[in-house]
Design a protein around this motif. Structure first.
Motif, PDB file in Angstrom:
ATOM      1  N   ASN A   3       0.800  -1.225   0.000  1.00 15.06           N
ATOM      2  CA  ASN A   3       0.000   0.000   0.000  1.00 15.06           C
ATOM      3  C   ASN A   3       0.835   1.278   0.000  1.00 15.06           C
ATOM      4  O   ASN A   3       0.284   2.364   0.144  1.00 15.06           O
ATOM      5  CB  ASN A   3      -0.931   0.007   1.214  1.00 15.06           C
ATOM      6  N   ILE A   4       2.143   1.113  -0.118  1.00 17.49           N
ATOM      7  CA  ILE A   4       2.973   2.328  -0.134  1.00 17.49           C
ATOM      8  C   ILE A   4       2.964   2.888  -1.546  1.00 17.49           C
ATOM      9  O   ILE A   4       3.608   2.365  -2.454  1.00 17.49           O
ATOM     10  CB  ILE A   4       4.410   2.022   0.334  1.00 17.49           C
ATOM     11  N   ALA A   5       2.205   3.953  -1.725  1.00 15.64           N
ATOM     12  CA  ALA A   5       2.031   4.506  -3.068  1.00 15.64           C
ATOM     13  C   ALA A   5       3.270   5.257  -3.508  1.00 15.64           C
ATOM     14  O   ALA A   5       3.616   5.270  -4.686  1.00 15.64           O
ATOM     15  CB  ALA A   5       0.820   5.434  -3.087  1.00 15.64           C
ATOM     16  N   LEU A   6       3.944   5.898  -2.582  1.00 13.23           N
ATOM     17  CA  LEU A   6       5.093   6.736  -2.922  1.00 13.23           C
ATOM     18  C   LEU A   6       6.130   6.655  -1.819  1.00 13.23           C
ATOM     19  O   LEU A   6       5.784   6.679  -0.633  1.00 13.23           O
ATOM     20  CB  LEU A   6       4.671   8.203  -3.008  1.00 13.23           C
ATOM     21  N   ILE A   7       7.385   6.593  -2.235  1.00 10.50           N
ATOM     22  CA  ILE A   7       8.483   6.687  -1.270  1.00 10.50           C
ATOM     23  C   ILE A   7       9.394   7.817  -1.719  1.00 10.50           C
ATOM     24  O   ILE A   7       9.730   7.918  -2.898  1.00 10.50           O
ATOM     25  CB  ILE A   7       9.304   5.380  -1.203  1.00 10.50           C
ATOM     26  N   LEU A   8       9.747   8.682  -0.795  1.00 13.00           N
ATOM     27  CA  LEU A   8      10.749   9.711  -1.076  1.00 13.00           C
ATOM     28  C   LEU A   8      11.909   9.464  -0.116  1.00 13.00           C
ATOM     29  O   LEU A   8      11.861   9.877   1.043  1.00 13.00           O
ATOM     30  CB  LEU A   8      10.141  11.115  -0.895  1.00 13.00           C
ATOM     31  N   PRO A   9      12.925   8.718  -0.589  1.00 10.92           N
ATOM     32  CA  PRO A   9      14.033   8.394   0.303  1.00 10.92           C
ATOM     33  C   PRO A   9      15.151   9.410   0.123  1.00 10.92           C
ATOM     34  O   PRO A   9      15.725   9.510  -0.943  1.00 10.92           O
ATOM     35  CB  PRO A   9      14.482   7.023  -0.220  1.00 10.92           C
ATOM     36  N   THR A  10      15.454  10.195   1.106  1.00  9.04           N
ATOM     37  CA  THR A  10      16.526  11.181   0.954  1.00  9.04           C
ATOM     38  C   THR A  10      17.728  10.755   1.782  1.00  9.04           C
ATOM     39  O   THR A  10      17.567  10.163   2.857  1.00  9.04           O
ATOM     40  CB  THR A  10      16.072  12.570   1.422  1.00  9.04           C
TER      41      THR A  10
END
Lengths: 154, 779
Positions: free
Chosen positions: B167-174
């Motif tokens: 269910n993780i639609a978006l990941i922003l890994p910085t």
């Protein structure tokens, strides 16, 4: 027939009985300056004056105000001249989207007609039933103080 | 004596000369205070039908069948549509850069994902008939297990809401710098978790539209209460499979937007398709207040888990952690919100070691989307509370701590944002001076009063939406010298029509009273990306300045020919055509326009301008991207009093020092600051859109408390003019920024007053009393 006196004009209307004043104003007579943002007496946008008192037209049956003096936002300026309250709302930047403005202006009129010199607390309390989401009220208070002064010819 | 609004015409020259920087009356003011202005809410077209949406009562279910036969037979029903009447096109609001987020259909046919999900619509002669028809539609569902908590929804085995691995639609890994090393080198490290609830836009005018299909021309016209007519046109054309020039979107006056009216909703699509099926009669769909609360868009509830380190001297060494956002059933503006929730910090603080992972998670709650500040309000509370806690940990004054770590002018920050003008230092200094921070902070505990600070930065547009974010303006100089200004920018009440007209008049060298404006109609006005991300003054303002310069050039070219004077020596100043070589006046503006249109020249003066800032979207692989051509800054200070018997927090005064570049209209700027700030106070103390099993439980103004007149406090706005090199006349946008630091300023002030730290909004009396009790037990 029901006789409604709105902005000093008589309207003869065939009503079924269940129509609110708001419905009559907006849907039948096309006086759309009166707004509503909730239709359940919580936002103040539908405020009109009945015999000079501010009331919520969304919970007022039209038949109940037969023969009363009804004033809407369309009825408070005369000709080209804005009412001093309307002018003060413009001068003080009290209007943003404007959807709530007719209700605020009419409540202000009821307040100033009764109390020409309200203090800030009285102004705040008199507007407690009105919601404004754009402006945060402060410029409306300024406008009311300014209008009060002008109406007192100060 | 101030000018009356209706006196704004071309004869009122002197009063409105050089209008930039003056609080001229609103160009649309008279209509607003007399009730004459028409909103789509007021619109009535001949033969108009009432449309209603068919919605899912279940948070998660398969649609087995939809039977509309009974409803179709009901007298007065003119059209019914379901997914089988559509092309089944999927859309999303950030789909250009994030194609995977095009996850919603105008009408769902296979599955519903939240309570209220649209699967059909009805058009009838009146509301009563439409409501009856909805009840007669028989939908068979197969109920699916649902998930309402974002953290639960991320776990393996959670019910899958879309066809994906999880269910993780978006990941922003910085991951910038070396966080591990920086934390080791820190003298003080702490961890905090902050919880942010959902909230509602509560525009006074609800979502409303009228769709009309023209059979003979195969065109569709949608009147809609919107912030972004061209964005709606784009999505509508895509879903209806029509060319852009066959879809006309018209905006009238708009009763507030705040991010909630930035995208096409299924109702907009349904009104058009119902009209087509009903044979071309116009169909109006208007949300009730309950629908507005339950089925429009809402603020993303978020969790911020932060672990950061500082040196004893106050140097901010590293920030790490994660951000989890509950996105509800579909993506909407999820990418922009997540990016704004995480990347704003780089505009404010010099930080080289940063490792925060952001997750936007599908749940079976209503759709989370854009709302004033995007994710900046949530991050404003978390980051600015966290910064105070870090300062406190090393015994440093929170203001001194911030002054040590903030960004400055002309720097490229860690994630490649390019900051040009930056008045943040001056904002902090002016705000702390105004409130007498030195003598008052930490010194009013006896009377349970405190001061707290929050700082923030804002964008002037955002390159998250498509390959460009341009704006266009057209200035038609009519034969009599009056001016018709066409812009696609959407004034939703903030006063952009006024500010843009001021810019046009200033650049052209004429009176503001000459201008009348049309905004916006996609068939008439030039393209504009929309009113969001505080972009209109900056981007549409630049387009307007270019259009005015173009019109001016056209006029001066003719005068140069007529008078045989080089064009470089000509200018228009205060309504007069001036030969700048000897400062002689050649003629007035009316005479100049007459000359342009005259027999010899016959030249229409139509100035055009288009502006598109050179920016880049946030790259979701790295977190890098210069999303805006300029950045705005502010410092806010709250003075509060806490009643330790009742737990009530009273905000006594707010100070807001704001780098706005240049105030085009100071009164409007202050109006924006106050309105935004009170929205911030509402979210801090009262507003909380509550859900039970995916259902909104406080969907009215009685149970969802907004700021009211009696709960206001004085606000002192301090305008800092940094003259942005790219802004029109130096101006920046500023509609969003004033609510970003409000919650933290208040929470920090509460701590200053009574020594308790609230990490979950809203700051209710219950939370204060519990915190005070825990504190006393410890002591």
């Amino acid at each position: 027939m029901t006789k409604l006196k709105i902005n000093n004009r008589i309207y003869d209307l065939a009503l079924k009985g269940h129509e609110t004043l708001l419905e009559v104003l907006r849907d039948i007579l096309g006086l759309t300056g009166t707004k509503t943002a909730c239709d359940e007496a919580e936002c103040g946008a539908c405020t009109v004056l009945i015999n000079g008192k501010a009331i919520l037209s969304c919970i007022t049956l039209a038949m109940d105000v037969e023969n009363d003096d009804i004033t809407t936002i369309e009825g408070i300026s005369s000709g080209d001249d804005l009412h001093p309250i309307q002018q003060a709302f413009l001068d003080k930047g009290a209007v943003q989207c404007g959807f709530c403005a007719p209700g605020f202006i009419l409540s202000t009129k009821a307040l100033l007609d009764e109390n020409p010199r309200p203090d800030l607390d009285e102004i705040k309390k008199s507007l407690d039933g009105h919601l404004c989401r754009c402006g945060g009220y402060l410029k409306i208070f300024d406008a009311i103080e300014d209008a009060a002064k002008k109406l007192r010819n100060e | 004596m101030p000018l009356k609004n209706y006196e704004m015409n071309k004869n009122n020259k002197k009063e409105f000369l050089d209008p930039v920087g003056k609080s001229v009356p609103r160009i649309d003011g008279r209509g607003l205070v007399t009730g004459q202005t028409k909103y789509v809410f007021d619109l009535k077209l001949s033969g108009m039908l009432v449309g209603k949406m068919l919605r899912s009562p279940h948070p998660h279910a398969k649609i087995i069948s939809i039977d509309t036969k009974k409803a179709e037979k009901l007298p007065g029903v003119k059209a019914i549509i379901t997914a089988k009447d559509t092309h089944g096109v999927k859309f999303g609001s950030n789909e250009f850069f994030f194609p995977q987020t095009a996850d919603q259909q105008a009408l769902e046919g296979d599955k519903v994902r939240y309570i209220g999900d649209e699967l059909g619509a009805v058009a009838a002669v009146d509301e009563e008939t439409a409501d009856k028809a909805l009840k007669l539609i028989d939908v068979k569902y197969e109920i699916l297990p649902a998930v309402f908590d974002a953290v639960e929804a991320m776990k393996p085995g959670a019910p899958l809401i879309h066809e994906a691995r999880n269910n993780i639609a978006l990941i922003l890994p910085t991951n910038f710098g070396n966080v591990e090393r920086a934390l080791k080198e820190s003298d003080y490290v702490r961890e905090d978790t902050f919880y942010l609830p959902s909230a509602a836009h509560t525009c006074m005018e609800p979502h409303v539209c009228v769709g009309q299909f023209e059979e003979f021309s195969d065109k569709v016209t949608l009147h809609v209460s919107t912030q972004a007519p061209f964005k709606i046109r784009e999505t509508l054309a895509k879903c209806l499979k029509m060319d852009l020039n066959n879809v006309r979107v018209i905006k009238l006056a708009v009763g507030g937007g705040f991010g909630g009216k930035l995208e096409m909703l299924p109702m907009d699509f349904a009104a058009c398709l119902l009209s087509k099926k009903a044979g071309g009669f116009p169909v109006k769909i208007c949300y009730s207040r309950k629908e507005e609360f339950c089925f429009s868009r809402r603020k993303h509830p978020m969790i911020y888990k932060l672990k950061s380190g500082v040196k004893k001297d106050g140097t901010l060494m590293a920030i790490s952690g994660e951000v989890i956002a509950d996105g509800g059933g579909y993506c909407s503006y999820g990418p922009t919100v997540l990016a704004a929730a995480m990347m704003r910090i780089f505009m404010v603080y010099k930080i080289t070691n940063f490792r925060v992972a952001g997750y936007r998670v599908y749940t079976n709650n209503p759709i989370s989307g854009a709302i004033r500040g995007f994710g900046g309000v949530q991050s404003g509370f978390a980051i600015e509370s966290h910064m105070d806690l870090l300062a406190q940990g090393i015994g440093m004054d929170p203001v001194e701590f911030r002054l040590k770590n903030i960004t400055g002018p002309n720097m490229t920050v860690t994630n490649k944002m390019v900051i040009t003008s930056n008045g943040l230092r001056e904002c902090i200094e002016k705000a702390t001076e105004a409130c007498d921070w030195k003598n008052k902070h930490g010194k009013q505990k006896k009377i349970k009063r405190g001061l707290g600070i929050g700082i923030a930065a804002d964008v002037m547009g955002s390159k998250m939406y498509k390959s460009h974010e341009s704006a266009g303006s057209i200035l038609k100089i009519e034969e009599d010298g009056s001016i018709h200004f066409l812009t696609g920018a959407a004034d939703t009440g903030q006063g952009s029509n006024t500010a843009l007209s001021q810019i046009a008049a200033q650049e052209l060298g004429v009176s503001y009273g000459r201008i009348k404006i049309t905004s916006a109609d996609t068939a008439i006005t030039p393209f504009d990306t929309g009113s969001f991300a505080s972009r209109v003054t900056f981007i549409s303002g630049n387009a307007t300045k270019l259009a005015a310069a173009d019109a001016k050039r056209q006029i001066l070219e003719i005068i140069a020919t007529e008078k045989n004077i080089p064009i470089e020596s000509l200018d228009i100043k205060a309504e007069e055509i001036v030969n700048t070589s000897d400062n002689s006046v050649l003629m007035n503006f009316d005479q100049a326009v007459e000359l342009c249109y005259s027999f010899n020249y016959g030249s229409q003066i139509i100035g055009r301008g288009s502006y598109n800032p050179k920016t880049t979207p946030v790259d979701f692989r790295t977190g890098e991207g210069n999303v805006s051509a300029s950045y705005g800054f502010e410092a806010q200070i709250a003075k509060v009093e806490v009643n330790t018997d009742t737990g009530e927090v009273k905000v006594l005064k707010m100070w807001d020092a704001h780098d706005i570049g240049k105030a085009i209209n100071p009164q409007s700027v202050k109006g924006q600051i106050e309105g935004s700030l009170f929205m911030g106070i509402g979210y801090t103390l009262w507003e909380n859109l509550k859900f039970e099993e995916g259902r909104v439980v406080n969907a009215n103004f009685a149970n969802y408390r907004l700021p009211r007149s009696v709960s206001t406090c004085p606000v002192e706005s301090i305008l800092i003019e940094t003259n942005d090199p790219q802004g029109p006349f130096g101006a920046k946008g500023m509609g969003e920024a004033a609510l970003l630091p409000t919650a933290a300023a208040i929470a920090n002030a509460v701590y200053d007053a009574v020594g308790v730290r609230i990490k979950e909004l809203p700051i209710t009396p219950e939370k204060i009393l519990t915190a005070l009790k825990n504190k006393n037990n410890k002591e």
